[in-house]
Design a protein around this motif. Structure first.
Motif, PDB file in Angstrom:
ATOM      1  N   THR A 259      54.111 -16.621  28.787  1.00  0.00           N
ATOM      2  CA  THR A 259      54.596 -16.199  27.479  1.00  0.00           C
ATOM      3  C   THR A 259      55.022 -14.738  27.481  1.00  0.00           C
ATOM      4  N   THR A 260      54.166 -13.847  28.020  1.00  0.00           N
ATOM      5  CA  THR A 260      54.489 -12.418  27.972  1.00  0.00           C
ATOM      6  C   THR A 260      55.680 -12.077  28.869  1.00  0.00           C
ATOM      7  N   ILE A 261      55.827 -12.772  29.990  1.00  0.00           N
ATOM      8  CA  ILE A 261      56.991 -12.544  30.845  1.00  0.00           C
ATOM      9  C   ILE A 261      58.262 -12.901  30.103  1.00  0.00           C
ATOM     10  N   LEU A 262      58.249 -14.045  29.419  1.00  0.00           N
ATOM     11  CA  LEU A 262      59.425 -14.454  28.652  1.00  0.00           C
ATOM     12  C   LEU A 262      59.687 -13.500  27.487  1.00  0.00           C
ATOM     13  N   VAL A 263      58.621 -13.064  26.818  1.00  0.00           N
ATOM     14  CA  VAL A 263      58.775 -12.119  25.708  1.00  0.00           C
ATOM     15  C   VAL A 263      59.411 -10.823  26.195  1.00  0.00           C
ATOM     16  N   ASN A 264      58.981 -10.328  27.356  1.00  0.00           N
ATOM     17  CA  ASN A 264      59.555  -9.100  27.897  1.00  0.00           C
ATOM     18  C   ASN A 264      61.020  -9.273  28.275  1.00  0.00           C
ATOM     19  N   LEU A 265      61.370 -10.422  28.856  1.00  0.00           N
ATOM     20  CA  LEU A 265      62.770 -10.678  29.210  1.00  0.00           C
ATOM     21  C   LEU A 265      63.640 -10.790  27.953  1.00  0.00           C
ATOM     22  N   ILE A 266      63.125 -11.485  26.939  1.00  0.00           N
ATOM     23  CA  ILE A 266      63.870 -11.606  25.674  1.00  0.00           C
ATOM     24  C   ILE A 266      64.037 -10.233  25.025  1.00  0.00           C
ATOM     25  N   SER A 267      62.981  -9.412  25.061  1.00  0.00           N
ATOM     26  CA  SER A 267      63.061  -8.054  24.503  1.00  0.00           C
ATOM     27  C   SER A 267      64.146  -7.254  25.218  1.00  0.00           C
ATOM     28  N   PHE A 268      64.203  -7.360  26.536  1.00  0.00           N
ATOM     29  CA  PHE A 268      65.226  -6.663  27.323  1.00  0.00           C
ATOM     30  C   PHE A 268      66.625  -7.041  26.844  1.00  0.00           C
ATOM     31  N   LEU A 269      66.871  -8.340  26.671  1.00  0.00           N
ATOM     32  CA  LEU A 269      68.201  -8.816  26.291  1.00  0.00           C
ATOM     33  C   LEU A 269      68.551  -8.433  24.855  1.00  0.00           C
ATOM     34  N   ILE A 270      67.609  -8.636  23.935  1.00  0.00           N
ATOM     35  CA  ILE A 270      67.887  -8.363  22.521  1.00  0.00           C
ATOM     36  C   ILE A 270      68.128  -6.873  22.289  1.00  0.00           C
ATOM     37  N   TYR A 271      67.362  -6.016  22.966  1.00  0.00           N
ATOM     38  CA  TYR A 271      67.550  -4.581  22.760  1.00  0.00           C
ATOM     39  C   TYR A 271      68.813  -4.070  23.440  1.00  0.00           C
ATOM     40  N   ALA A 272      69.272  -4.760  24.476  1.00  0.00           N
ATOM     41  CA  ALA A 272      70.580  -4.413  25.041  1.00  0.00           C
ATOM     42  C   ALA A 272      71.673  -4.673  24.009  1.00  0.00           C
ATOM     43  N   VAL A 273      71.610  -5.836  23.346  1.00  0.00           N
ATOM     44  CA  VAL A 273      72.601  -6.162  22.321  1.00  0.00           C
ATOM     45  C   VAL A 273      72.476  -5.209  21.136  1.00  0.00           C
ATOM     46  N   LEU A 274      71.244  -4.888  20.731  1.00  0.00           N
ATOM     47  CA  LEU A 274      71.033  -3.967  19.611  1.00  0.00           C
ATOM     48  C   LEU A 274      71.671  -2.611  19.901  1.00  0.00           C
ATOM     49  N   MET A 275      71.483  -2.110  21.108  1.00  0.00           N
ATOM     50  CA  MET A 275      72.087  -0.825  21.474  1.00  0.00           C
ATOM     51  C   MET A 275      73.607  -0.929  21.435  1.00  0.00           C
ATOM     52  N   GLY A 276      74.144  -2.041  21.934  1.00  0.00           N
ATOM     53  CA  GLY A 276      75.587  -2.236  21.916  1.00  0.00           C
ATOM     54  C   GLY A 276      76.147  -2.260  20.503  1.00  0.00           C
ATOM     55  N   VAL A 277      75.453  -2.956  19.606  1.00  0.00           N
ATOM     56  CA  VAL A 277      75.907  -3.025  18.210  1.00  0.00           C
ATOM     57  C   VAL A 277      75.846  -1.650  17.555  1.00  0.00           C
ATOM     58  N   ASN A 278      74.743  -0.918  17.777  1.00  0.00           N
ATOM     59  CA  ASN A 278      74.581   0.398  17.152  1.00  0.00           C
ATOM     60  C   ASN A 278      75.630   1.402  17.621  1.00  0.00           C
ATOM     61  N   VAL A 279      76.093   1.261  18.859  1.00  0.00           N
ATOM     62  CA  VAL A 279      77.075   2.208  19.399  1.00  0.00           C
ATOM     63  C   VAL A 279      78.502   1.773  19.086  1.00  0.00           C
ATOM     64  N   TYR A 280      78.801   0.469  19.251  1.00  0.00           N
ATOM     65  CA  TYR A 280      80.198   0.041  19.216  1.00  0.00           C
ATOM     66  C   TYR A 280      80.669  -0.459  17.852  1.00  0.00           C
ATOM     67  N   LEU A 281      79.770  -0.883  16.980  1.00  0.00           N
ATOM     68  CA  LEU A 281      80.223  -1.257  15.643  1.00  0.00           C
ATOM     69  C   LEU A 281      80.738  -0.040  14.869  1.00  0.00           C
ATOM     70  N   PRO A 282      80.073   1.128  14.948  1.00  0.00           N
ATOM     71  CA  PRO A 282      80.672   2.315  14.329  1.00  0.00           C
ATOM     72  C   PRO A 282      82.027   2.690  14.941  1.00  0.00           C
ATOM     73  N   ILE A 283      82.197   2.485  16.245  1.00  0.00           N
ATOM     74  CA  ILE A 283      83.498   2.744  16.873  1.00  0.00           C
ATOM     75  C   ILE A 283      84.548   1.806  16.293  1.00  0.00           C
ATOM     76  N   TYR A 284      84.178   0.542  16.104  1.00  0.00           N
ATOM     77  CA  TYR A 284      85.095  -0.420  15.483  1.00  0.00           C
ATOM     78  C   TYR A 284      85.486   0.043  14.074  1.00  0.00           C
ATOM     79  N   LEU A 285      84.480   0.480  13.313  1.00  0.00           N
ATOM     80  CA  LEU A 285      84.734   0.888  11.935  1.00  0.00           C
ATOM     81  C   LEU A 285      85.607   2.142  11.862  1.00  0.00           C
ATOM     82  N   GLN A 286      85.381   3.095  12.764  1.00  0.00           N
ATOM     83  CA  GLN A 286      86.121   4.359  12.703  1.00  0.00           C
ATOM     84  C   GLN A 286      87.459   4.286  13.425  1.00  0.00           C
ATOM     85  N   ASN A 287      87.474   3.799  14.658  1.00  0.00           N
ATOM     86  CA  ASN A 287      88.669   3.889  15.492  1.00  0.00           C
ATOM     87  C   ASN A 287      89.632   2.722  15.315  1.00  0.00           C
ATOM     88  N   ILE A 288      89.126   1.608  14.790  1.00  0.00           N
ATOM     89  CA  ILE A 288      90.017   0.456  14.586  1.00  0.00           C
ATOM     90  C   ILE A 288      90.366   0.301  13.110  1.00  0.00           C
TER      91      ILE A 288
END
Length: 484
Positions: A259-288
């Protein structure tokens, strides 16, 4: 919730806010700092070294909190963060600033790790969901307040004060923490796992260097990456052998279950997407779409609002449906929201974007809090700090590696867009300032290139979220949580 716990909650929120707002304020001030200190070529290191040292320190803080108590270790971490802030404000060169940012990151590692460990110790299940939701929402508030506050300090005082301003609030956090947290733990003569700490730190540094540093200067970049990967595996194997023999391993392998191994892997993936959204959605809003930074920041607010709302009902959901089902449902909402992102275009109305952000916040809020609670409950008090520290490390690695990979993809597909249009020599570095040999690019072409590249990123978000959902499906059936 017991009102006597309010000072403790305020202490944790203050500490988390300092660590969170530092990123947005520094981002705002970087052009001014680089110009003042004459070091534009070192800008990326100002951020990467902070992420690196915070990632390195999280497992150590988790273990130290188990050995010496949460209150003292978190207080030390905050003080290290404040010392780094003070030194950053005194920096006279970019090299000095980078070194002092590394010290800041060392302190931030404690804030990211021990704060959530304390929550797992002190609060009931229903309380934990609310407080962790509030702490996570602090990040959203910081992203809004940071640019305003940073701009004000730079305009009225100087960039040095974006670091000095941390000190009174950090000291208040330490005072509240020391006065409000009463803890008892088994005092014993600790055996510090120096060899394990050093080996793991080297493995993380070597691995992250693949993503954080420019490998284009190497004559054989593929061999360079392969060599670093082999060295990483060797160091991890050495770390494994050391930990099997250590009296007090920095990462006890007993904390790892399916369970904890899967939780850690899921955390890795979800926080990668979260970082991507936090950085690139503002770029979409401003530059596009052409919104100003203030409006773009406000457009991100619905995600923080829904994240906070979810935290108030998550405890009851965990009690009723169990952790696995909540994580599955949160991943399903995230998958839906990333699919919706793919429908964004160069003229999408703002209300639609606000609605998409609100949906996304439900997914991130549910998944983040549920994953943290499962990790907190997976270990006894004596190993809870190590368990939470390991999970924090995986989240930080997800953010660090994710943003590096997303940046590479985004830049690559901007260049590819112009190549497909028969326009050579255009890349993200000269997008707005093309060479004299090129005719000035039409604003429409630039917008279309950014939009095209952004949709490649959105597709990557969909794939990562789908993989996260598949991993959640393979989690063992978990008993429904009992109300504390």
């Amino acid at each position: 919730m017991n009102i006597r716990k309010t000072p403790l909650i305020l202490s944790l929120m203050l500490a988390m806010f300092l660590a969170a707002v530092e990123g947005t304020i520094v981002t705002m001030a970087t052009p001014t700092i680089a110009r003042d200190l004459q070091g534009f070529e070192f800008i990326s290191l100002v951020f990467s070294v902070y992420l690196l040292t915070s990632a390195l320190s999280t497992p150590a803080y988790g273990k130290l909190a188990d050995l010496y108590g949460r209150k003292n270790i978190l207080s030390i971490g905050i003080i290290i963060f404040l010392a780094g802030s003070f030194l950053c404000g005194l920096a006279q060169s970019m090299v000095m600033l980078i070194v002092f940012r590394a010290i800041q990151g060392l302190g931030a590692g404690a804030i990211f790790t021990v704060s959530f460990t304390i929550i797992g110790d002190v609060f009931s299940l229903a309380e934990r969901a609310k407080i962790q939701g509030a702490l996570s929402t602090v990040w959203g508030i910081a992203s809004l307040v940071g640019p305003f506050f940073g701009g004000f300090l730079i305009d009225v005082l100087s960039w040095h004060w974006i670091f000095f301003i941390n000190i009174p609030f950090g000291l208040l956090s330490v005072i509240l923490l020391q006065s409000s947290l009463k803890e008892t733990f088994a005092k014993k003569k600790p055996s510090i796992d120096y060899a394990g700490t050093l080996t793991l730190s080297l493995a993380i540094v070597v691995f992250l260097s693949i993503f954080l540093f420019d490998r284009s200067t190497s004559p054989y970049p593929s061999l360079w990456v392969a060599g670093l990967l082999l060295l990483t595996f060797f160091l991890l194997y050495t770390f494994y052998k050391i930990e099997k023999k250590a009296a007090e391993p920095i990462i006890p392998f007993a904390i790892f279950t399916r369970t904890t191994i899967l939780v850690n892997l899921i955390s890795f993936l979800i926080y990668a997407v979260l970082m991507g959204v936090n950085v690139y959605l503002p770029i979409y809003l401003q530059n596009i779409l052409g919104y100003r930074p203030t409006a773009a920041g406000l457009a991100m607010l619905p995600m923080s609002v829904s994240w906070l709302i979810v935290s108030f009902i998550l405890g009851r959901l965990l009690v009723r449906y169990g952790g696995k089902n909540v994580i599955l449902a949160s991943n399903a909402v995230l998958l839906l929201s990333t699919l919706l992102l793919f429908t964004l275009g160069i003229d999408t109305p703002l209300p639609i974007i606000l609605a998409y952000g609100f949906i996304m916040g439900i997914g991130f809020g549910g998944a983040s809090a549920a994953l943290t609670i499962i990790v907190q409950d997976s270990a006894e008090y004596s190993q809870r700090g190590a368990a939470v520290g390991t999970n924090s490390l995986l989240r930080t690695l997800g953010q660090t590696i994710g943003i590096s990979v997303f940046g590479t993809i985004f830049n690559l597909y901007i260049t590819k867009y112009f190549t497909r249009q028969g326009i050579e020599g255009i890349n993200p570095g000269n997008l707005y300032q093309p060479d004299l040999s090129h005719a000035a690019l039409a604003a429409k072409q630039i917008t279309l290139s950014l939009n095209s590249s952004m949709h490649v990123l959105f597709a990557a978000f969909i794939i990562i979220t789908l993989l996260s959902m598949i991993l959640a499906m393979t989690m063992p059936g978990m008993k429904k949580e009992k109300q504390a």
